[in-house]
Scaffold this active site. Structure first.
Site, mmCIF file in Angstrom:
data_model
loop_
_atom_site.group_PDB
_atom_site.id
_atom_site.type_symbol
_atom_site.label_atom_id
_atom_site.label_comp_id
_atom_site.label_asym_id
_atom_site.label_seq_id
_atom_site.Cartn_x
_atom_site.Cartn_y
_atom_site.Cartn_z
ATOM 1 N N LYS A 121 0.832 -1.224 0.003
ATOM 2 C CA LYS A 121 0.016 -0.005 -0.096
ATOM 3 C C LYS A 121 0.781 1.437 0.053
ATOM 4 O O LYS A 121 0.450 2.255 -0.533
ATOM 5 C CB LYS A 121 -1.025 0.083 1.257
ATOM 6 C CG LYS A 121 -1.724 -1.078 1.597
ATOM 7 C CD LYS A 121 -2.256 -1.163 3.001
ATOM 8 C CE LYS A 121 -1.490 -2.170 3.665
ATOM 9 N NZ LYS A 121 -1.994 -2.337 5.224
ATOM 10 N N VAL A 148 -5.921 -3.064 -1.406
ATOM 11 C CA VAL A 148 -7.127 -2.462 -0.601
ATOM 12 C C VAL A 148 -8.153 -3.597 -0.442
ATOM 13 O O VAL A 148 -8.704 -4.331 -1.535
ATOM 14 C CB VAL A 148 -7.713 -1.337 -1.321
ATOM 15 C CG1 VAL A 148 -9.004 -0.915 -0.524
ATOM 16 C CG2 VAL A 148 -6.888 -0.059 -1.439
ATOM 17 N N GLY A 150 -7.767 -6.676 0.872
ATOM 18 C CA GLY A 150 -7.403 -7.999 0.672
ATOM 19 C C GLY A 150 -7.888 -8.907 -0.324
ATOM 20 O O GLY A 150 -7.571 -8.574 -1.504
ATOM 21 N N LYS A 221 -5.711 3.459 2.225
ATOM 22 C CA LYS A 221 -6.536 2.642 1.326
ATOM 23 C C LYS A 221 -7.357 3.483 0.599
ATOM 24 O O LYS A 221 -7.633 3.289 -0.487
ATOM 25 C CB LYS A 221 -7.045 1.368 2.324
ATOM 26 C CG LYS A 221 -6.151 0.414 2.550
ATOM 27 C CD LYS A 221 -6.590 -0.394 3.598
ATOM 28 C CE LYS A 221 -5.665 -1.744 4.149
ATOM 29 N NZ LYS A 221 -6.084 -2.325 5.311
ATOM 30 N N GLY A 313 -4.779 -11.439 5.207
ATOM 31 C CA GLY A 313 -4.518 -12.931 5.413
ATOM 32 C C GLY A 313 -3.783 -13.393 4.102
ATOM 33 O O GLY A 313 -3.804 -12.841 2.890
HETATM 34 N N1 HSE Z 1 -3.712 -4.032 9.190
HETATM 35 C C1 HSE Z 1 -4.366 -4.331 7.999
HETATM 36 C C2 HSE Z 1 -5.801 -4.426 8.397
HETATM 37 C C3 HSE Z 1 -3.969 -5.266 7.271
HETATM 38 O O1 HSE Z 1 -6.179 -4.577 9.725
HETATM 39 O O2 HSE Z 1 -6.868 -4.386 7.627
HETATM 40 C C4 HSE Z 1 -4.647 -5.407 5.808
HETATM 41 O O3 HSE Z 1 -4.154 -4.414 4.962
#
Ligand code: HSE
Length: 332
Positions: A121, A148, A150, A221, A313
């Site tokens: 990111k 953005v 996942g 994001k 993940g």
């Molecule tokens: N730290 C981020 C979250 C990880 O909790 O969404 C994924 O970008």
């Protein structure tokens, strides 16, 4: 069969997830007429390069045993510039201070005529237009679905499935750690410090969790969405950000009594970017719980479209990366 050669730069949870999904999807990929051949892997210890294709099972096992895949003396930039391949998968740890090492890796990849697929990111939250221009100038593709949400295919949805629509605004929950903390505090009445620790144990929090709870990760994001969708040239400094650190159990309780939840909501309309805790009715499409992410897109033709799924993940993030790789393999 089309052979597509790639390198994986960064071999942590995401990089290894990509290797695992390439291994488990061989049959599917072959049915699509695509043969993915990983010719280089880099981690913080060094590189492994093999023009005939790296044995991915062996690389994953070696990483587990020794902590690195390093097998030869090539540096990362030698691998990116000097080894003949098509796609650089950039999955190094993110930095929102200077975007490095991802920024330099991506620019080198473009300059040496390679497509880039990334989950990183930081570089996009800081220098999106420069990266996009570098890709265009070199006639290669730049795909970043995994940055953005996942596994949630936000950019594919907007740019491909909703092509032709004007995007009026987007709102959503883009940080799984904050959503997990707020959900557990509201449902189990657990104290903030304890749930933050749980989120860290789940492996979803940033290395420095203040990036999550202060709303900075969400802001990054949101900036990537705004730049990609509205053609903005924003950085995360342009976002009006409030995190979740001041939300008290009493506030959550009061919201609950009135059939509301408190969620950290990101909102992008043309010209305005906000991240802030908001009251969301319990039955609202944005009222997703746990570590889930959600994006709700307001369009002129299709109306409102809302998608939700896992925002972090190893395999989930690899899902978006694999989809970008397949897109490039089909369209290059
Ligand atoms: N730290 C981020 C979250 C990880 O909790 O969404 C994924 O970008």
């Amino acid at each position: 069969m089309k052979t597509v050669r790639l390198s994986i730069i960064g071999f942590g949870a995401v990089g290894q997830g990509v290797a695992r999904s390439i291994l488990s999807k061989q049959e599917y990929l072959h049915k699509q007429g695509i043969d993915l051949c990983v010719v280089g892997i880099a981690d913080s210890g060094g590189c492994e390069v093999n023009k005939q294709g790296i044995d991915l099972k062996n690389a994953i096992a070696r990483k587990k045993q020794t902590g690195t895949v390093a097998a030869d003396s090539d540096g990362v930039l030698d691998l990116i510039n000097g080894t003949d391949h098509d796609i650089v998968v950039e999955a190094t740890p993110t930095s929102i201070k200077d975007g490095e090492p991802g920024l330099g890796n991506m620019l080198s990849a473009f300059e040496s005529g390679k497509h880039v697929v990334t989950s990183n990111k930081g570089p996009l939250a800081l220098r999106f237009s420069e990266l996009k221009e570098a890709a265009e100038d070199n006639g290669v593709m730049f795909r970043y679905e995994a940055t953005v949400g996942g596994a949630v295919p936000i950019f594919n949805l907007i740019h491909e499935a909703l092509a032709g629509n004007t995007i009026v605004g987007i709102e959503g929950i883009l940080n799984g750690t904050c959503n997990y903390i707020l959900t557990r505090m509201a449902e189990e009445r657990m104290p903030y410090e304890l749930v933050l620790k749980e989120a860290q144990e789940l492996g979803i929090a940033e290395a420095d969790p203040t990036y999550d709870v202060e709303g900075i990760d969400s802001a990054c994001k949101l900036v990537i969405i705004a730049n990609s969708v509205f053609g903005d040239n924003a950085t995360y400094h342009d976002v009006d950000v409030t995190g979740i650190t001041k939300i008290t159990p009493e506030a959550l309780e009061l919201a609950n009594e009135n059939n509301y939840l408190i969620k950290l909501i990101c909102e992008a309309t043309e010209g305005k970017l906000t991240v802030a805790p908001r009251l969301v009715p319990k039955r609202h499409p944005l009222a997703v719980g746990g570590t889930l992410n959600v994006a709700s897109i307001q369009t002129d033709l299709a109306g409102r479209i809302t998608i939700s799924g896992k925002g972090a993940g190893s395999i989930e993030t690899a899902s978006s990366i694999l989809s970008d790789i397949v897109f490039i393999a089909r369209n290059s």
